[in-house]
Design a protein around this motif. Structure first.
Motif, PDB file in Angstrom:
ATOM      1  N   LEU A 343       0.774  -1.107  -0.386  1.00 48.33           N
ATOM      2  CA  LEU A 343      -0.449   0.173   0.461  1.00 48.33           C
ATOM      3  C   LEU A 343       0.945   1.144   0.116  1.00 48.33           C
ATOM      4  O   LEU A 343       1.852   1.360   1.371  1.00 48.33           O
ATOM      5  N   ILE A 344       0.096   2.571  -1.173  1.00 51.21           N
ATOM      6  CA  ILE A 344       1.116   3.931  -1.070  1.00 51.21           C
ATOM      7  C   ILE A 344      -0.049   4.813  -0.424  1.00 51.21           C
ATOM      8  O   ILE A 344      -0.927   4.570  -0.691  1.00 51.21           O
ATOM      9  N   THR A 345       0.007   4.681   1.266  1.00 51.79           N
ATOM     10  CA  THR A 345      -0.154   5.244   1.821  1.00 51.79           C
ATOM     11  C   THR A 345      -0.090   6.841   1.913  1.00 51.79           C
ATOM     12  O   THR A 345       1.220   7.017   2.340  1.00 51.79           O
ATOM     13  N   ILE A 346      -0.535   8.371   2.424  1.00 50.51           N
ATOM     14  CA  ILE A 346      -0.506   9.193   3.004  1.00 50.51           C
ATOM     15  C   ILE A 346      -0.701   9.518   5.159  1.00 50.51           C
ATOM     16  O   ILE A 346      -1.687   8.585   5.140  1.00 50.51           O
ATOM     17  N   VAL A 347       0.368   9.267   5.741  1.00 52.26           N
ATOM     18  CA  VAL A 347      -0.066   9.601   7.207  1.00 52.26           C
ATOM     19  C   VAL A 347       0.907  10.444   7.286  1.00 52.26           C
ATOM     20  O   VAL A 347       1.988  11.190   7.237  1.00 52.26           O
ATOM     21  N   ARG A 348       0.668  10.948   8.917  1.00 51.28           N
ATOM     22  CA  ARG A 348       1.021  11.539   9.597  1.00 51.28           C
ATOM     23  C   ARG A 348       2.921  11.297  10.174  1.00 51.28           C
ATOM     24  O   ARG A 348       2.712  10.255  10.599  1.00 51.28           O
ATOM     25  N   ALA A 349       3.372  11.830  10.243  1.00 56.48           N
ATOM     26  CA  ALA A 349       5.005  11.942  10.301  1.00 56.48           C
ATOM     27  C   ALA A 349       5.339  11.670  11.553  1.00 56.48           C
ATOM     28  O   ALA A 349       5.389  12.684  11.966  1.00 56.48           O
ATOM     29  N   THR A 350       5.884  10.414  12.035  1.00 55.09           N
ATOM     30  CA  THR A 350       6.463  10.089  13.712  1.00 55.09           C
ATOM     31  C   THR A 350       8.168   9.978  13.524  1.00 55.09           C
ATOM     32  O   THR A 350       8.376   9.512  12.220  1.00 55.09           O
ATOM     33  N   PRO A 351       8.934  10.169  14.063  1.00 55.20           N
ATOM     34  CA  PRO A 351       9.816   9.912  14.591  1.00 55.20           C
ATOM     35  C   PRO A 351      10.088   8.225  13.913  1.00 55.20           C
ATOM     36  O   PRO A 351      11.736   7.977  13.701  1.00 55.20           O
ATOM     37  N   GLY A 352       9.133   7.952  14.461  1.00 53.29           N
ATOM     38  CA  GLY A 352       9.473   6.125  13.645  1.00 53.29           C
ATOM     39  C   GLY A 352       8.528   5.773  12.703  1.00 53.29           C
ATOM     40  O   GLY A 352       9.073   4.906  11.916  1.00 53.29           O
ATOM     41  N   THR A 353       7.872   6.796  11.570  1.00 55.00           N
ATOM     42  CA  THR A 353       7.918   6.194  10.425  1.00 55.00           C
ATOM     43  C   THR A 353       8.828   5.870   9.781  1.00 55.00           C
ATOM     44  O   THR A 353       9.984   6.520   9.598  1.00 55.00           O
TER      45      THR A 353
END
Length: 365
Positions: A343-353
């Protein structure tokens, strides 16, 4: 099809062969010239100090030539004594002079030899250590990433990849500029200085063992030649190249590039979008910047998502990678998600992303 400048580049490569050298990243140390200058100053200081000590008691020394010891004779005696040459033409004859030789000049001689021999041994040790590091680096380097061109595009590309978890030890930068290679090694990357259109330069970067190759040269014709050479040396690596003119993109794909990014057109489209909708332009810029705000990432389908439709997942799915195809989230051919999909998704960036690494060739439409 021959691009403009092809013959010029070939002639330049033949006539101006640059000395190629692999440079590994290392900790910031004092410049070698400063180290040598400091030790040379110390050696001269010991020489002058010894000469002045001898001259201060020149009456206690005997010169076989004229019997007296002047300032020049003192420096001569200090030189042959500290270097352990000892011709014997000037000798201490008084008790005070011999006492000074035992407790002052002899320690100075030892210190002088330590400085001289220590410098030589350090140079030899440093060369041996650097050669050992280079051989060890070559023997362990596998599935690494090669970046051809370390300008704005190349630097930004590799920084984006490193944010996802790629170690700097697994990156090799190739560039014809020595200053650029120095900057790359200062950032923690290994560097190879030379013309990347030549196979022997790419061999220094172990391109034949690389997993990914990023080509971010300043000229489109250079990018084509590098792509042809790299693909000939490595049939399985993923090659991503950047070009300035969109009309050269098909030629790069024919040369072996898996993906081609048209930098000028992409920047122009972002400018146009920002004019029509500043908010939309901000969102796109946010997606491009890795590690802040919103990120676009690729990840595998988890077991809990098997059998779901793309819109039923918790993440905002943009596309589905199935086999060698990239399908839109609303494509009827998608149906439900399978465990082998990505899956190509849009997520909220976090240090663990992190972007899940793709071990397969770049999907083609």
């Amino acid at each position: 099809m021959k691009l403009p400048g092809h013959d010029a580049i070939a002639r330049q490569a033949d006539e101006h062969l640059v000395t190629r050298k692999v440079k590994l990243p290392r900790k910031m140390v004092e410049h070698p010239f400063r180290q040598v200058a400091r030790r040379l100053f110390l050696a001269l200081f010991l020489l002058v100090a010894t000469a002045l000590i001898v001259y201060a008691d020149h009456g206690g020394y005997n010169d076989n030539s004229d019997g007296s010891v002047d300032l020049l004779d003192s420096f001569y005696y200090a030189t042959v004594t500290l270097s352990t040459t000892g011709y014997g033409d000037i000798t201490p004859v008084s008790d005070a002079a011999r006492f000074t030789n035992i407790f002052v000049i002899t320690p100075l001689r030892v210190l002088f030899l330590i400085v001289l021999v220590g410098t030589t041994l350090e140079v030899l040790t440093e060369r041996t250590r650097e050669e050992w590091r280079l051989n060890r680096w070559r023997s362990t380097l596998r599935d690494h990433t090669v970046v051809v061109g370390f300008g704005t595009k190349g630097r930004s590309a590799i920084e984006t990849v490193c944010v996802t978890g790629l170690k700097k030890e697994q990156v090799v930068v190739v560039d014809p500029s020595g200053k650029v290679i120095e900057a790359a090694t200062a950032d923690g990357y290994a560097g190879v200085m030379g013309d990347a259109t030549r196979s022997d330069v790419l061999k220094q970067a172990e391109v034949h063992r690389a997993r990914q190759i990023i080509i971010a040269t300043q000229r489109d014709d250079t990018a084509v030649l590098v792509t042809l050479t790299a693909r000939q040396m490595n049939r399985t690596a993923k090659i991503v190249a950047a070009v300035r003119e969109e009309e050269n993109a098909p030629l790069l794909k024919q040369s072996g590039a898996d993906a081609v990014i048209t930098s000028a057109s992409a920047a122009g489209r972002l400018l146009g979008l920002s004019v029509l909708s500043p908010a939309a332009g901000m969102v796109m810029e946010d997606l491009i910047q890795q590690g802040s705000g919103l990120d676009i990432v690729e990840r595998p389908v988890i077991k809990a998502e098997v059998g779901m439709k793309p819109r039923e997942t918790e993440d905002l799915v943009v596309s589905i990678v199935r086999g060698h195809r990239v399908l839109g989230y609303d494509d009827p051919a998608v149906g439900t998600l399978a465990l082998t999909d990505r899956l190509i998704t849009i997520v909220r960036a976090t240090p663990g992303t992190q972007v899940a690494p793709d071990v397969r060739p770049m999907p083609q439409n």
